[in-house]
Design an enzyme around this catalytic site. Structure first.
Site, mmCIF file in Angstrom:
data_model
loop_
_atom_site.group_PDB
_atom_site.id
_atom_site.type_symbol
_atom_site.label_atom_id
_atom_site.label_comp_id
_atom_site.label_asym_id
_atom_site.label_seq_id
_atom_site.Cartn_x
_atom_site.Cartn_y
_atom_site.Cartn_z
ATOM 1 N N GLU A 1 0.829 -1.229 0.000
ATOM 2 C CA GLU A 1 0.000 0.000 0.000
ATOM 3 C C GLU A 1 0.854 1.265 0.000
ATOM 4 O O GLU A 1 0.382 2.328 -0.377
ATOM 5 C CB GLU A 1 -0.973 0.000 1.187
ATOM 6 C CG GLU A 1 -0.348 -0.157 2.570
ATOM 7 C CD GLU A 1 -0.146 -1.617 2.974
ATOM 8 O OE1 GLU A 1 0.174 -2.455 2.115
ATOM 9 O OE2 GLU A 1 -0.284 -1.898 4.181
ATOM 10 N N GLY B 1 7.095 -11.180 1.158
ATOM 11 C CA GLY B 1 7.045 -10.241 2.274
ATOM 12 C C GLY B 1 7.615 -10.869 3.527
ATOM 13 O O GLY B 1 8.412 -11.811 3.456
ATOM 14 N N GLY B 2 7.200 -10.359 4.665
ATOM 15 C CA GLY B 2 7.779 -10.769 5.942
ATOM 16 C C GLY B 2 7.275 -12.137 6.399
ATOM 17 O O GLY B 2 6.210 -12.613 5.978
ATOM 18 N N ILE B 3 8.040 -12.740 7.292
ATOM 19 C CA ILE B 3 7.762 -14.121 7.703
ATOM 20 C C ILE B 3 6.438 -14.236 8.471
ATOM 21 O O ILE B 3 5.676 -15.184 8.275
ATOM 22 C CB ILE B 3 8.961 -14.667 8.519
ATOM 23 C CG1 ILE B 3 8.905 -16.159 8.618
ATOM 24 C CG2 ILE B 3 9.055 -14.052 9.889
ATOM 25 C CD1 ILE B 3 10.222 -16.759 9.136
ATOM 26 N N GLU B 4 6.148 -13.248 9.342
ATOM 27 C CA GLU B 4 4.911 -13.352 10.129
ATOM 28 C C GLU B 4 3.693 -13.216 9.228
ATOM 29 O O GLU B 4 2.703 -13.930 9.392
ATOM 30 C CB GLU B 4 4.894 -12.305 11.261
ATOM 31 C CG GLU B 4 5.895 -12.596 12.371
ATOM 32 C CD GLU B 4 5.831 -14.048 12.909
ATOM 33 O OE1 GLU B 4 4.718 -14.575 13.067
ATOM 34 O OE2 GLU B 4 6.905 -14.639 13.136
ATOM 35 N N THR B 5 3.757 -12.277 8.258
ATOM 36 C CA THR B 5 2.645 -12.143 7.309
ATOM 37 C C THR B 5 2.507 -13.441 6.516
ATOM 38 O O THR B 5 1.391 -13.919 6.266
ATOM 39 C CB THR B 5 2.901 -10.973 6.328
ATOM 40 O OG1 THR B 5 3.425 -9.877 7.054
ATOM 41 C CG2 THR B 5 1.638 -10.562 5.624
ATOM 42 N N GLY B 6 3.629 -14.025 6.147
ATOM 43 C CA GLY B 6 3.612 -15.284 5.396
ATOM 44 C C GLY B 6 2.891 -16.388 6.155
ATOM 45 O O GLY B 6 2.101 -17.137 5.583
ATOM 46 N N GLU C 1 7.705 -16.176 -0.649
ATOM 47 C CA GLU C 1 9.088 -15.650 -0.688
ATOM 48 C C GLU C 1 9.243 -14.770 0.536
ATOM 49 O O GLU C 1 8.759 -13.642 0.553
ATOM 50 C CB GLU C 1 9.302 -14.812 -1.963
ATOM 51 C CG GLU C 1 9.232 -15.588 -3.254
ATOM 52 C CD GLU C 1 10.446 -16.471 -3.494
ATOM 53 O OE1 GLU C 1 11.470 -16.282 -2.808
ATOM 54 O OE2 GLU C 1 10.352 -17.357 -4.350
ATOM 55 N N CYS D 1 15.939 -8.629 0.631
ATOM 56 C CA CYS D 1 15.716 -9.914 1.322
ATOM 57 C C CYS D 1 16.979 -10.747 1.352
ATOM 58 O O CYS D 1 17.201 -11.507 2.286
ATOM 59 C CB CYS D 1 14.584 -10.671 0.650
ATOM 60 S SG CYS D 1 14.866 -10.889 -1.113
HETATM 61 P P1 NAD Z 1 5.016 -7.294 4.773
HETATM 62 O O1 NAD Z 1 4.874 -8.740 5.096
HETATM 63 O O2 NAD Z 1 4.735 -6.303 5.822
HETATM 64 O O3 NAD Z 1 4.056 -6.880 3.556
HETATM 65 C C1 NAD Z 1 4.131 -7.504 2.303
HETATM 66 C C2 NAD Z 1 2.776 -7.417 1.629
HETATM 67 O O4 NAD Z 1 1.828 -8.169 2.405
HETATM 68 C C3 NAD Z 1 2.194 -6.010 1.508
HETATM 69 O O5 NAD Z 1 1.539 -5.893 0.270
HETATM 70 C C4 NAD Z 1 1.194 -5.959 2.655
HETATM 71 O O6 NAD Z 1 0.137 -5.064 2.427
HETATM 72 C C5 NAD Z 1 0.672 -7.389 2.653
HETATM 73 N N1 NAD Z 1 0.080 -7.832 3.906
HETATM 74 C C6 NAD Z 1 0.304 -7.355 5.157
HETATM 75 N N2 NAD Z 1 -0.481 -8.017 6.054
HETATM 76 C C7 NAD Z 1 -1.193 -8.922 5.349
HETATM 77 C C8 NAD Z 1 -2.162 -9.919 5.722
HETATM 78 N N3 NAD Z 1 -2.548 -10.099 6.979
HETATM 79 N N4 NAD Z 1 -2.678 -10.676 4.747
HETATM 80 C C9 NAD Z 1 -2.288 -10.540 3.461
HETATM 81 N N5 NAD Z 1 -1.400 -9.612 3.056
HETATM 82 C C10 NAD Z 1 -0.852 -8.819 3.993
HETATM 83 O O7 NAD Z 1 6.474 -7.135 4.168
HETATM 84 P P2 NAD Z 1 7.186 -5.778 3.730
HETATM 85 O O8 NAD Z 1 7.580 -5.064 4.981
HETATM 86 O O9 NAD Z 1 6.378 -5.094 2.699
HETATM 87 O O10 NAD Z 1 8.492 -6.365 2.999
HETATM 88 C C11 NAD Z 1 9.648 -6.711 3.668
HETATM 89 C C12 NAD Z 1 9.778 -8.216 3.783
HETATM 90 O O11 NAD Z 1 9.713 -8.822 2.491
HETATM 91 C C13 NAD Z 1 11.116 -8.635 4.344
HETATM 92 O O12 NAD Z 1 10.922 -9.632 5.330
HETATM 93 C C14 NAD Z 1 11.839 -9.223 3.140
HETATM 94 O O13 NAD Z 1 12.824 -10.160 3.454
HETATM 95 C C15 NAD Z 1 10.723 -9.809 2.366
HETATM 96 N N6 NAD Z 1 11.110 -9.990 0.952
HETATM 97 C C16 NAD Z 1 11.418 -11.244 0.511
HETATM 98 C C17 NAD Z 1 11.822 -11.438 -0.810
HETATM 99 C C18 NAD Z 1 12.201 -12.806 -1.330
HETATM 100 O O14 NAD Z 1 12.408 -12.933 -2.530
HETATM 101 N N7 NAD Z 1 12.296 -13.830 -0.499
HETATM 102 C C19 NAD Z 1 11.892 -10.345 -1.659
HETATM 103 C C20 NAD Z 1 11.573 -9.073 -1.181
HETATM 104 C C21 NAD Z 1 11.173 -8.920 0.139
#
Ligand code: NAD
Length: 485
Positions: free
Chosen positions: A173, A223-228, A245, A279
């Site tokens: 966002e 994105g982040g591990i907890e969101t994952g 990822e 990442c």
């Molecule tokens: P984040 O998990 O906060 O957000 C990522 C996305 O998830 C955003 O679009 C966000 O709006 C969405 N999101 C948040 N809460 C959600 C929910 N409850 N349900 C569904 N979607 C939700 O991560 P960030 O801060 O945007 O990115 C940083 C993280 O991304 C770091 O941990 C980084 O290591 C990881 N990352 C990994 C790779 C890879 O290739 N492995 C690449 C880039 C970034």
């Protein structure tokens, strides 16, 4: 937002200001969607998958459309790069490189669309024929982060479309601008309506709806591990296919016999590129004890010279952090590191430069005297913070490198190729670089072992993620079997 071939605002009328992290000026206003908008986008994608000819279009025709998106990105490369720099603060040179990679990803997957013709396999049954074919999975939800906004989106959009899926993309966002622009190019390329949809809004509403909705067949998240983990739980409601990822805490291993100057230079790049918001950042430096002092001394000297500034200034080497919240998280980790007993050898504070006071800047930071049990060594800081540990043997280097819940990537520096191969074979990571750090490209798979994720993007594995495998068995001489008399 772009839903069923139409550009629209959020149904609620809500909007969000998009802020330039270099100086906090508002650079755009984006629609702020919620569950309702997301459901409309999913519905459009469902109909396009179930009732249009998209998923059964000859693969070469789909491939040409995906290829065309890549061509349009090349045409608009400079404009897209500038937009990415406005939105993320990264240097415009970095953004240009990202855009070139992004165009290549579309060209690569466009070309790959018709390369898998399926297999006819030798059937063990007499008078039978077996075909193994790949088909699109269906409706794919695709959620992306803020650090590489368009790059991460491209890794998902290009293979999903090339394989014949329909998609609903939800960018972070806070960094939606380049993804919006690429949807304009998707429209211009002639992707049929409903096939590619874009929703904007917070993760807790738009992202959560994509993860939980039963009309979505696959969820791909970066994105982040907890969101994952949250997404994984939501996806279990209808046993969606999942691709994750997640983060990394990547080791960069330097042996005493490595080329010293190159290893110092690349260790800086490994961790401080894009202000450490990568990442695969080499945030854990493991250096052979015999060269530790000289290596750290050289590293600190170079670190102090890193030029922070405006991404549009060609002299700038590193931009700001993405947001005030994120910088606060990094500062918190630096406090934790100090309390844990790590020694601050560089940085550890915001810059004094008056010109940088409006941006979310933080000085490149190095901690020495680190040990594996420290949080600063174990947890992903996702900022310009390096921890340094030492080792005495290749076995110890491997042990320290693998002592993490993550398994995304790692690097090893040595002139002894046998030693390099010994380490590479033992690192539990999706990518290992020998005498380099960071290269990735469309042809090679990207993804994590352990808690860094599930599945692979890029490479032929990247398109296979977006397919289901079907076995079609044909009995050429059907006759009764008389099991039941
Ligand atoms: P984040 O998990 O906060 O957000 C990522 C996305 O998830 C955003 O679009 C966000 O709006 C969405 N999101 C948040 N809460 C959600 C929910 N409850 N349900 C569904 N979607 C939700 O991560 P960030 O801060 O945007 O990115 C940083 C993280 O991304 C770091 O941990 C980084 O290591 C990881 N990352 C990994 C790779 C890879 O290739 N492995 C690449 C880039 C970034």
């Amino acid at each position: 937002m772009f839903i069923n071939g139409e550009w629209m605002n959020a149904q609620s009328g809500e909007t969000r200001d998009i802020v330039n992290p270099y100086n906090q000026t508002v650079i755009a206003t984006a629609a702020e969607g919620n569950e309702k908008d997301t459901r409309a986008a999913i519905q459009a994608a469902r109909l396009a998958f179930d009732e249009s000819s998209w998923s059964v279009l000859p693969a070469n025709e789909r491939g040409e459309l995906v290829y065309q998106i890549g061509t349009l990105i090349r045409r608009d490369l400079q404009k897209l790069a500038e937009l990415e720099t406005w939105d993320t603060g990264k240097t415009v040179q970095e953004s240009r490189d990202d855009m070139a990679d992004i165009a290549n990803v579309f060209l690569y997957f466009g070309g790959l669309a018709d390369k898998d013709g399926g297999d006819v396999i030798q059937s063990p049954m007499p008078a039978a024929e077996s075909k193994v074919v790949r088909e699109p999975v269906g409706v794919c939800g695709q959620i992306t982060p803020w650090n590489y906004p368009l790059l991460q989106a491209a890794w998902k959009i290009a293979p999903a479309l090339a394989a014949g899926n329909t998609i609903v993309v939800k960018p972070s966002e806070i960094t939606p601008l380049t993804t919006v622009k690429v949807f304009e190019l998707i429209e211009e390329a002639g992707i049929p309506k409903g096939v590619a949809n874009l929703v904007l809004g917070p993760g807790a509403s738009t992202g959560a709806e994509l993860s939980v909705n039963h009309d979505v067949d696959l969820i791909s998240f970066t994105g982040g591990i907890e969101t994952g983990k949250t997404i994984m739980r939501s996806a279990s409601h209808n046993v969606k296919n999942i691709a994750l990822e997640l983060g990394g805490k990547n080791p960069n291993i330097v042996f005493a016999d490595a080329d010293f100057t190159t290893a110092v230079d690349q260790a800086l790049n490994a961790v401080f590129f894009h202000a450490g918001q990568v990442c695969s950042a080499g945030a854990r430096l493991l250096v052979e004890e015999s060269i530790h002092d000289a290596f750290v001394e050289a590293l600190v000297e170079r670190t102090k010279r890193i030029k922070l500034g405006d991404g549009f200034d060609e002299n700038t080497q590193s931009g700001p952090m993405i947001s005030a919240e994120h910088r606060a998280k990094v500062e918190h980790y630096v406090e934790i590191g100090q309390k844990e007993g790590a020694v601050l050898a560089a940085g550890g504070q915001r810059p004094d430069d008056p010109e940088l006071q409006h941006g979310f800047f933080y000085l490149p930071t190095i901690f020495t005297n680190c040990t594996s049990d420290m949080r600063i060594v174990q947890e992903e800081v996702f900022g310009p913070v390096l921890t340094v540990e030492t080792f005495q043997s290749k076995e110890e280097a491997v042990k320290l490198a693998n002592d993490t819940i993550y398994g995304l990537a790692g690097g090893v520096w040595t002139q002894d190729l046998d030693k390099a191969e010994f380490v590479a074979a033992r690192l539990r990571m999706g990518t290992v670089w020998i005498n380099d750090f960071h290269p990735y490209f469309a042809q090679a798979p990207w993804g994590g072992y352990k808690q860094s994720g599930i599945g692979r993007e890029l490479g032929h594995e990247g398109i296979e993620e977006y397919t289901e495998v079907k076995h079609i068995y044909r009995n050429k001489q059907p006759e009764p079997i008389h099991w039941f008399q």
